[in-house]
Design a protein around this motif. Sequence first.
Motif, PDB file in Angstrom:
ATOM      1  N   LYS A 160       2.063   6.770   8.107  1.00  8.20           N
ATOM      2  CA  LYS A 160       2.064   5.394   7.675  1.00  8.20           C
ATOM      3  C   LYS A 160       2.610   4.602   6.628  1.00  8.20           C
ATOM      4  CE  LYS A 160      -1.947   4.469  10.920  1.00  8.20           C
ATOM      5  NZ  LYS A 160      -3.412   3.749  10.664  1.00  8.20           N
ATOM      6  N   HIS A 161       2.620   5.610   5.228  1.00  6.23           N
ATOM      7  CA  HIS A 161       2.918   4.477   4.273  1.00  6.23           C
ATOM      8  C   HIS A 161       4.486   4.810   4.204  1.00  6.23           C
ATOM      9  CE1 HIS A 161      -0.989   4.443   3.263  1.00  6.23           C
ATOM     10  NE2 HIS A 161      -1.140   5.388   2.507  1.00  6.23           N
ATOM     11  N   VAL A 162       4.766   6.172   4.531  1.00 11.28           N
ATOM     12  CA  VAL A 162       6.748   6.576   4.517  1.00 11.28           C
ATOM     13  C   VAL A 162       7.324   5.228   5.927  1.00 11.28           C
ATOM     14  CG1 VAL A 162       8.552   7.796   5.474  1.00 11.28           C
ATOM     15  CG2 VAL A 162       6.517   8.650   3.485  1.00 11.28           C
ATOM     16  N   LYS A 216       4.502  10.716  -0.908  1.00 12.80           N
ATOM     17  CA  LYS A 216       4.866   9.792   0.244  1.00 12.80           C
ATOM     18  C   LYS A 216       5.357  11.085   1.312  1.00 12.80           C
ATOM     19  CE  LYS A 216       6.453   5.719  -2.431  1.00 12.80           C
ATOM     20  NZ  LYS A 216       5.708   6.211  -3.582  1.00 12.80           N
ATOM     21  N   LYS A 225       1.075  -0.963   0.048  1.00 10.17           N
ATOM     22  CA  LYS A 225      -0.060   0.075  -0.294  1.00 10.17           C
ATOM     23  C   LYS A 225       0.751   1.182   0.180  1.00 10.17           C
ATOM     24  CE  LYS A 225      -4.058   1.442   2.471  1.00 10.17           C
ATOM     25  NZ  LYS A 225      -5.045   1.457   3.213  1.00 10.17           N
ATOM     26  N   ALA A 226       1.720   0.784   0.712  1.00 10.83           N
ATOM     27  CA  ALA A 226       2.800   2.586   0.759  1.00 10.83           C
ATOM     28  C   ALA A 226       3.509   2.875  -0.669  1.00 10.83           C
ATOM     29  CB  ALA A 226       4.085   2.051   1.768  1.00 10.83           C
ATOM     30  N   LYS A 227       4.070   1.515  -1.548  1.00 14.84           N
ATOM     31  CA  LYS A 227       4.409   1.074  -2.869  1.00 14.84           C
ATOM     32  C   LYS A 227       3.186   2.289  -3.452  1.00 14.84           C
ATOM     33  CE  LYS A 227       7.589  -2.085  -2.469  1.00 14.84           C
ATOM     34  NZ  LYS A 227       8.047  -3.371  -2.576  1.00 14.84           N
ATOM     35  N   ASN A 265       5.630   2.181   6.363  1.00 15.97           N
ATOM     36  CA  ASN A 265       5.576   0.684   6.189  1.00 15.97           C
ATOM     37  C   ASN A 265       6.904   0.432   4.506  1.00 15.97           C
ATOM     38  OD1 ASN A 265       3.981   0.209   7.986  1.00 15.97           O
ATOM     39  ND2 ASN A 265       2.037   1.185   6.507  1.00 15.97           N
ATOM     40  N   GLN A 266       7.068   1.412   3.865  1.00 15.83           N
ATOM     41  CA  GLN A 266       8.277   1.560   2.803  1.00 15.83           C
ATOM     42  C   GLN A 266       9.340   1.178   3.851  1.00 15.83           C
ATOM     43  OE1 GLN A 266       8.012   4.291  -0.201  1.00 15.83           O
ATOM     44  NE2 GLN A 266       8.346   2.364  -1.671  1.00 15.83           N
ATOM     45  N   GLN A 283      -0.471   9.519   5.652  1.00 15.10           N
ATOM     46  CA  GLN A 283       0.612   9.581   4.880  1.00 15.10           C
ATOM     47  C   GLN A 283       1.532   8.710   5.578  1.00 15.10           C
ATOM     48  OE1 GLN A 283      -0.093  13.136   3.214  1.00 15.10           O
ATOM     49  NE2 GLN A 283      -0.141  12.674   1.307  1.00 15.10           N
TER      50      GLN A 283
END
Length: 153
Positions: free
Chosen positions: A86-88, A68, A61-63, A90-91, A84
């Motif tokens: 969380k995505h950073v 980002k 999802k982060a990708k 997680n990636q 946003q």
Amino acid sequence: MPREKIKVVSANRSELKVGISKELEGKLKRVRELVGQDKSLESVLAQLTDFYLKHKDPVQKAKRVKDKTPKAVRPLSSGNLPAQVKHVVNQRDEGQCRAVLPNGSRCDSKAWVEHHHVKPRSHGGADIATNLITLCSAHHRLTHQTGLQNLRL
């Protein structure tokens, strides 16, 4: 109920043995109908796992997130982090615990992972990626209980 197992049969093939309920069998048959051309059970399982990972795996999802960089960090009383951020995290952490084990290796747990504030909010820590680290629930709990400091960003 047969014992679940995955047996390697060749370099790039494995055999899966698992018992399932009649209800799940019915659902698999319905998915098989929806799959279309290639109606093999392997194709059904592949499409189901691809779909699940695409929608539930925080690393994938982060990708997918195009922007980002969080635009602003808002104060949150509920404990929820901005998506946003969380995505950073997680990636960057690849959905894996970042705790360092006594032997110097990284914990390999990708299950039950949580975000931990390196500098707690109560001490002025912000909801930003540079202040967050991914920890498995065991290391997260241990960090709060003992003040564990072997966290590397």
